[in-house]
Write an enzyme that holds these catalytic residues in place. Structure first.
Site, PDB file in Angstrom:
ATOM      1  N   LYS A  64      46.477 -24.030  16.344  1.00 27.95           N
ATOM      2  CA  LYS A  64      47.856 -24.380  16.279  1.00 27.95           C
ATOM      3  C   LYS A  64      48.505 -24.525  17.596  1.00 27.95           C
ATOM      4  O   LYS A  64      49.467 -25.509  17.794  1.00 27.95           O
ATOM      5  CB  LYS A  64      48.435 -23.252  15.311  1.00 27.95           C
ATOM      6  N   ARG A 103      53.930 -16.440   7.953  1.00 27.57           N
ATOM      7  CA  ARG A 103      52.789 -15.924   7.461  1.00 27.57           C
ATOM      8  C   ARG A 103      52.744 -15.220   6.369  1.00 27.57           C
ATOM      9  O   ARG A 103      51.647 -14.452   6.022  1.00 27.57           O
ATOM     10  CB  ARG A 103      52.427 -14.870   8.698  1.00 27.57           C
ATOM     11  N   ARG A 153      38.642 -17.042  24.859  1.00 27.05           N
ATOM     12  CA  ARG A 153      39.907 -17.645  25.172  1.00 27.05           C
ATOM     13  C   ARG A 153      40.551 -16.979  26.511  1.00 27.05           C
ATOM     14  O   ARG A 153      40.598 -15.901  26.453  1.00 27.05           O
ATOM     15  CB  ARG A 153      40.582 -17.737  23.999  1.00 27.05           C
ATOM     16  N   ARG A 166      44.243 -12.235  26.184  1.00 33.63           N
ATOM     17  CA  ARG A 166      45.168 -11.616  25.072  1.00 33.63           C
ATOM     18  C   ARG A 166      44.567 -10.111  24.622  1.00 33.63           C
ATOM     19  O   ARG A 166      43.511 -10.248  24.397  1.00 33.63           O
ATOM     20  CB  ARG A 166      45.817 -12.279  24.115  1.00 33.63           C
ATOM     21  N   ARG A 171      42.946  -9.396  12.164  1.00 34.04           N
ATOM     22  CA  ARG A 171      43.913 -10.415  12.048  1.00 34.04           C
ATOM     23  C   ARG A 171      43.295 -11.586  10.878  1.00 34.04           C
ATOM     24  O   ARG A 171      44.270 -12.179  10.221  1.00 34.04           O
ATOM     25  CB  ARG A 171      43.997 -11.537  13.397  1.00 34.04           C
TER      26      ARG A 171
HETATM   27  P1  ADP Z   1      47.240 -15.944  16.385  1.00 31.85           P
HETATM   28  O1  ADP Z   1      47.486 -17.056  15.442  1.00 31.85           O
HETATM   29  O2  ADP Z   1      45.948 -16.330  17.406  1.00 31.85           O
HETATM   30  O3  ADP Z   1      46.767 -14.640  15.691  1.00 31.85           O
HETATM   31  P2  ADP Z   1      49.744 -15.283  17.338  1.00 31.85           P
HETATM   32  O4  ADP Z   1      50.126 -15.576  18.687  1.00 31.85           O
HETATM   33  O5  ADP Z   1      50.440 -16.536  16.087  1.00 31.85           O
HETATM   34  O6  ADP Z   1      48.232 -15.526  17.534  1.00 31.85           O
HETATM   35  O7  ADP Z   1      50.182 -13.874  16.595  1.00 31.85           O
HETATM   36  C1  ADP Z   1      49.791 -12.742  17.469  1.00 31.85           C
HETATM   37  C2  ADP Z   1      50.319 -11.440  16.694  1.00 31.85           C
HETATM   38  O8  ADP Z   1      51.518 -11.459  16.716  1.00 31.85           O
HETATM   39  C3  ADP Z   1      49.873 -11.447  15.063  1.00 31.85           C
HETATM   40  O9  ADP Z   1      48.661 -10.670  14.952  1.00 31.85           O
HETATM   41  C4  ADP Z   1      50.817 -10.593  14.626  1.00 31.85           C
HETATM   42  O10 ADP Z   1      50.534  -9.164  14.763  1.00 31.85           O
HETATM   43  C5  ADP Z   1      52.112 -10.902  15.419  1.00 31.85           C
HETATM   44  N1  ADP Z   1      52.942 -12.360  14.523  1.00 31.85           N
HETATM   45  C6  ADP Z   1      53.225 -13.067  14.986  1.00 31.85           C
HETATM   46  N2  ADP Z   1      53.760 -14.237  14.183  1.00 31.85           N
HETATM   47  C7  ADP Z   1      54.055 -13.101  13.119  1.00 31.85           C
HETATM   48  C8  ADP Z   1      54.532 -13.447  11.880  1.00 31.85           C
HETATM   49  N3  ADP Z   1      55.024 -14.718  11.413  1.00 31.85           N
HETATM   50  N4  ADP Z   1      54.506 -12.327  11.036  1.00 31.85           N
HETATM   51  C9  ADP Z   1      54.141 -10.979  11.265  1.00 31.85           C
HETATM   52  N5  ADP Z   1      53.443 -11.065  12.519  1.00 31.85           N
HETATM   53  C10 ADP Z   1      53.449 -11.857  13.381  1.00 31.85           C
END
Ligand code: ADP
Ligand code: ZN
Length: 214
Positions: free
Chosen positions: A13, A88, A127, A161, A172
């Site tokens: 994404k 999400r 990554r 990360r 996740r």
């Molecule tokens: P990825 O899609 O690779 O898991 P992101 O950078 O989108 O990585 O998200 C990393 C973390 O940030 C998630 O595992 C969660 O803990 C938090 N997070 C990000 N966006 C949201 C969201 N919309 N709702 C709840 N938690 C979120």
């Protein structure tokens, strides 16, 4: 045009969002990036979120809805918003609909990037990301240059990360299937959903997204 990129962690994404920003002057809204930024700044919210993120769990809805609400109300939509990693949960999806309506915007497409789990584990554990410009590296397909300098911006601050380890990744993925995948049905029912193959090459995925947006 405002769109959502939907898909599990590692679906690509962020990579595709960055292309849309470069090519169409769209505005990328990544709640993950925003939370990491809050953490880097050391805000109270950032510290709390950081603990949850490292585990791989979801940050509470009201926190991310609040963050997105602030940005939408500030109102710089550029060539349109790309929601990346938000919504999400179903509660977040409802809130997004209300927020967009409030600022006089519409949601124009939801693109589901489909990738199988094995590929995700491989992609994520390999990554690394440039902290200064967001360029993404992969040990197998696009290794960090030998001099340690980002090919895009020259920064030497390329990092992995803390949540890109196998255990957090498992959490996740579980959160994705439990909380986020119901959004596929939600947006399908609304007639907004388009599904593309996220396993294709980066260029082919970009082409599929471009045709989904036409
Ligand atoms: P990825 O899609 O690779 O898991 P992101 O950078 O989108 O990585 O998200 C990393 C973390 O940030 C998630 O595992 C969660 O803990 C938090 N997070 C990000 N966006 C949201 C969201 N919309 N709702 C709840 N938690 C979120
Ligand atoms: Zn860089």
């Amino acid at each position: 045009m405002n769109i959502i990129l939907l898909g599990p962690p590692g679906a690509g994404k962020g990579t595709q969002a960055r292309r849309l920003v470069d090519e169409r002057n769209m505005v990328q809204l990544s709640t993950g990036d925003m939370l990491r930024e809050a953490r880097r700044k050391g805000t109270e919210m950032g510290k709390k979120a950081g603990v949850i993120m490292d585990r791989g769990d979801l940050v509470p809805d009201e926190v991310v809805i609040g963050i997105i609400g602030e940005v939408l109300e500030a109102g710089d939509a550029g060539g349109g918003y790309i929601f990346d990693g938000f919504p999400r949960t179903l509660a977040q999806a409802d809130a997004l609909g209300e927020l967009l309506e409030k600022v006089g915007q519409t949601l124009d497409a939801v693109i589901e990037m489909r990738v199988d789990d094995e590929a995700l584990v491989e992609r994520i554990t390999a990554r690394a990301t440039c902290k200064d410009c967001g360029e993404v590296y992969n040990d197998n397909t696009k290794p960090i240059p030998a001099d340690g300098k980002c090919t895009n911006c020259g920064s030497t601050d390329i990092q992995r990360r803390p949540d890109d380890n196998e255990e957090s990744l498992r959490t996740r993925l579980l959160a994705y299937y439990k909380e986020t995948s119901p959004l596929i049905g939600y947006y399908y029912a609304k007639g907004d959903l388009q599904t593309i193959d996220g396993l294709a090459s980066m260029d082919d995925v970009a082409t599929s997204i471009a045709s989904a947006l036409r």
